[in-house]
Design a protein around this motif. Structure first.
Motif, PDB file in Angstrom:
ATOM      1  N   LEU A  48      46.309  61.132  38.090  1.00 24.23           N
ATOM      2  CA  LEU A  48      46.310  59.920  37.146  1.00 24.23           C
ATOM      3  C   LEU A  48      47.099  59.902  36.100  1.00 24.23           C
ATOM      4  O   LEU A  48      47.616  58.722  35.617  1.00 24.23           O
ATOM      5  CB  LEU A  48      44.977  59.861  36.672  1.00 24.23           C
ATOM      6  CG  LEU A  48      43.717  59.382  37.952  1.00 24.23           C
ATOM      7  CD1 LEU A  48      42.372  59.438  37.588  1.00 24.23           C
ATOM      8  CD2 LEU A  48      44.153  58.303  38.746  1.00 24.23           C
ATOM      9  N   LYS A  49      47.618  61.085  35.645  1.00 26.69           N
ATOM     10  CA  LYS A  49      48.513  60.946  34.500  1.00 26.69           C
ATOM     11  C   LYS A  49      50.013  60.550  34.872  1.00 26.69           C
ATOM     12  O   LYS A  49      50.912  59.812  34.380  1.00 26.69           O
ATOM     13  CB  LYS A  49      48.896  62.425  34.025  1.00 26.69           C
ATOM     14  CG  LYS A  49      49.528  62.590  32.630  1.00 26.69           C
ATOM     15  CD  LYS A  49      49.409  63.956  32.043  1.00 26.69           C
ATOM     16  CE  LYS A  49      49.666  63.899  30.659  1.00 26.69           C
ATOM     17  NZ  LYS A  49      49.465  65.268  30.096  1.00 26.69           N
ATOM     18  N   ILE A  50      50.257  60.903  36.347  1.00 29.86           N
ATOM     19  CA  ILE A  50      51.622  60.535  36.879  1.00 29.86           C
ATOM     20  C   ILE A  50      51.697  59.181  37.216  1.00 29.86           C
ATOM     21  O   ILE A  50      52.602  58.698  37.097  1.00 29.86           O
ATOM     22  CB  ILE A  50      51.913  61.700  38.103  1.00 29.86           C
ATOM     23  CG1 ILE A  50      52.334  62.878  37.552  1.00 29.86           C
ATOM     24  CG2 ILE A  50      52.962  61.109  38.967  1.00 29.86           C
ATOM     25  CD1 ILE A  50      52.208  64.039  38.688  1.00 29.86           C
ATOM     26  N   THR A  51      50.456  58.770  37.824  1.00 31.23           N
ATOM     27  CA  THR A  51      50.317  57.353  38.100  1.00 31.23           C
ATOM     28  C   THR A  51      50.407  56.427  36.894  1.00 31.23           C
ATOM     29  O   THR A  51      51.228  55.513  36.771  1.00 31.23           O
ATOM     30  CB  THR A  51      48.915  56.925  38.446  1.00 31.23           C
ATOM     31  OG1 THR A  51      48.661  57.852  39.756  1.00 31.23           O
ATOM     32  CG2 THR A  51      48.524  55.588  38.851  1.00 31.23           C
ATOM     33  N   ALA A  52      50.037  56.987  35.757  1.00 29.25           N
ATOM     34  CA  ALA A  52      50.071  56.249  34.390  1.00 29.25           C
ATOM     35  C   ALA A  52      51.756  56.144  34.066  1.00 29.25           C
ATOM     36  O   ALA A  52      52.221  55.059  33.693  1.00 29.25           O
ATOM     37  CB  ALA A  52      49.375  56.828  33.211  1.00 29.25           C
ATOM     38  N   LYS A  53      52.393  57.073  34.330  1.00 29.01           N
ATOM     39  CA  LYS A  53      53.723  57.105  33.697  1.00 29.01           C
ATOM     40  C   LYS A  53      54.716  56.419  34.798  1.00 29.01           C
ATOM     41  O   LYS A  53      55.647  55.844  34.460  1.00 29.01           O
ATOM     42  CB  LYS A  53      54.152  58.705  33.722  1.00 29.01           C
ATOM     43  CG  LYS A  53      55.479  58.967  33.029  1.00 29.01           C
ATOM     44  CD  LYS A  53      55.863  60.415  32.822  1.00 29.01           C
ATOM     45  CE  LYS A  53      57.192  60.453  31.988  1.00 29.01           C
ATOM     46  NZ  LYS A  53      57.325  62.024  31.701  1.00 29.01           N
ATOM     47  N   TYR A  54      54.342  56.473  36.102  1.00 24.57           N
ATOM     48  CA  TYR A  54      55.511  56.000  36.927  1.00 24.57           C
ATOM     49  C   TYR A  54      55.230  54.943  37.976  1.00 24.57           C
ATOM     50  O   TYR A  54      55.906  54.184  38.525  1.00 24.57           O
ATOM     51  CB  TYR A  54      55.937  57.251  37.881  1.00 24.57           C
ATOM     52  CG  TYR A  54      56.590  58.570  36.981  1.00 24.57           C
ATOM     53  CD1 TYR A  54      57.837  58.163  36.635  1.00 24.57           C
ATOM     54  CD2 TYR A  54      56.076  59.881  36.892  1.00 24.57           C
ATOM     55  CE1 TYR A  54      58.521  59.134  36.187  1.00 24.57           C
ATOM     56  CE2 TYR A  54      56.454  60.378  36.054  1.00 24.57           C
ATOM     57  CZ  TYR A  54      58.057  60.265  35.821  1.00 24.57           C
ATOM     58  OH  TYR A  54      58.490  61.473  34.988  1.00 24.57           O
ATOM     59  N   ALA A  55      53.795  54.949  38.228  1.00 26.60           N
ATOM     60  CA  ALA A  55      53.395  54.251  39.376  1.00 26.60           C
ATOM     61  C   ALA A  55      52.955  52.593  39.163  1.00 26.60           C
ATOM     62  O   ALA A  55      52.757  52.249  37.936  1.00 26.60           O
ATOM     63  CB  ALA A  55      52.190  54.680  40.024  1.00 26.60           C
ATOM     64  N   GLN A  56      53.123  51.408  40.174  1.00 28.96           N
ATOM     65  CA  GLN A  56      52.707  50.186  40.029  1.00 28.96           C
ATOM     66  C   GLN A  56      51.357  50.047  40.518  1.00 28.96           C
ATOM     67  O   GLN A  56      50.821  48.785  40.366  1.00 28.96           O
ATOM     68  CB  GLN A  56      54.027  49.217  40.265  1.00 28.96           C
ATOM     69  CG  GLN A  56      55.159  49.293  39.571  1.00 28.96           C
ATOM     70  CD  GLN A  56      56.063  50.634  39.633  1.00 28.96           C
ATOM     71  OE1 GLN A  56      56.385  51.232  40.728  1.00 28.96           O
ATOM     72  NE2 GLN A  56      56.619  51.189  38.684  1.00 28.96           N
ATOM     73  N   HIS A  57      51.114  51.058  41.236  1.00 22.79           N
ATOM     74  CA  HIS A  57      49.871  50.753  42.164  1.00 22.79           C
ATOM     75  C   HIS A  57      48.920  52.183  42.281  1.00 22.79           C
ATOM     76  O   HIS A  57      49.981  53.441  42.531  1.00 22.79           O
ATOM     77  CB  HIS A  57      50.347  50.333  43.706  1.00 22.79           C
ATOM     78  CG  HIS A  57      49.276  50.064  44.640  1.00 22.79           C
ATOM     79  ND1 HIS A  57      49.542  49.391  45.808  1.00 22.79           N
ATOM     80  CD2 HIS A  57      48.112  50.503  44.752  1.00 22.79           C
ATOM     81  CE1 HIS A  57      48.381  49.563  46.515  1.00 22.79           C
ATOM     82  NE2 HIS A  57      47.516  49.985  45.957  1.00 22.79           N
ATOM     83  N   TRP A  58      47.966  52.229  42.069  1.00 20.31           N
ATOM     84  CA  TRP A  58      47.096  53.341  42.223  1.00 20.31           C
ATOM     85  C   TRP A  58      45.996  53.192  43.331  1.00 20.31           C
ATOM     86  O   TRP A  58      45.285  51.969  43.181  1.00 20.31           O
ATOM     87  CB  TRP A  58      46.395  53.671  40.896  1.00 20.31           C
ATOM     88  CG  TRP A  58      45.307  54.720  41.056  1.00 20.31           C
ATOM     89  CD1 TRP A  58      45.548  55.985  41.878  1.00 20.31           C
ATOM     90  CD2 TRP A  58      43.881  54.688  40.720  1.00 20.31           C
ATOM     91  NE1 TRP A  58      44.365  56.800  41.657  1.00 20.31           N
ATOM     92  CE2 TRP A  58      43.314  56.115  41.262  1.00 20.31           C
ATOM     93  CE3 TRP A  58      43.167  53.821  40.332  1.00 20.31           C
ATOM     94  CZ2 TRP A  58      42.044  56.035  41.028  1.00 20.31           C
ATOM     95  CZ3 TRP A  58      41.723  53.873  40.116  1.00 20.31           C
ATOM     96  CH2 TRP A  58      41.172  55.382  40.713  1.00 20.31           C
ATOM     97  N   ASN A  59      46.063  54.103  44.320  1.00 17.25           N
ATOM     98  CA  ASN A  59      44.944  53.876  45.339  1.00 17.25           C
ATOM     99  C   ASN A  59      43.760  55.004  45.223  1.00 17.25           C
ATOM    100  O   ASN A  59      44.147  56.079  45.382  1.00 17.25           O
ATOM    101  CB  ASN A  59      45.736  54.195  46.741  1.00 17.25           C
ATOM    102  CG  ASN A  59      44.472  53.898  47.832  1.00 17.25           C
ATOM    103  OD1 ASN A  59      44.225  54.874  48.405  1.00 17.25           O
ATOM    104  ND2 ASN A  59      44.101  52.640  48.136  1.00 17.25           N
TER     105      ASN A  59
END
Length: 146
Positions: A48-59
């Motif tokens: 979730l930390k990497i998602t916050a930094k890089y992603a436009q979509h979380w599944n």
């Protein structure tokens, strides 16, 4: 590294495990600045930390609405730590159509997740895959008003 490969002509990267010098990735996707990055998983410290930094979509890989809401809040906290608006990230989750073909349960599961902020429900159909489930599923979704 990934966003560089997806958006720049060449990419240099000097990491612990990977090194790139003038690396090319062609063809690039039509999206600008790069195709959306989707990260799936629920690990609170890394994923979730990497998602916050890089992603436009979380599944979210599945689970009850309460667990989705808790993970959503962890993601939002990671976004706050880096000054990112969590609304920039599309939230999706898996809902499963079981072999009993209870379409109402799929709709109820998606609605419950939607009440917690889900943007997109991804319906998994049972194996063996039978395209005959698609039309009744689509009709049930249409008739539900979701």
């Amino acid at each position: 590294m990934l966003t560089g490969l997806l958006s720049q002509e060449t990419t240099d990267f000097d990491g612990k495990f990977y090194q790139l010098k003038g690396a090319r990735n062609e063809p690039k996707g039509p999206q600008r600045p790069h195709p959306p990055i989707c990260i799936g998983g629920s690990g609170e410290k890394r994923t979730l930390k990497i998602t916050a930094k890089y992603a436009q979509h979380w599944n979210f890989v599945g689970g009850p609405p309460e667990e989705f809401a808790r993970k959503r809040d962890v993601l939002a906290a990671h976004c706050a730590d880096i000054g990112r608006d969590p609304k920039e990230i599309l939230l999706s989750a898996h809902v499963r159509l079981e072999s009993d073909r209870n379409y109402g349960k799929v709709i109820d599961d998606a609605a419950a997740l939607g009440a917690e902020g889900l943007d997109l429900a991804i319906v998994y159909i049972p194996v063996p895959y039978d395209p005959a489930v698609l039309e009744p599923l689509a009709e049930a979704i249409r008739d539900s008003g979701l």
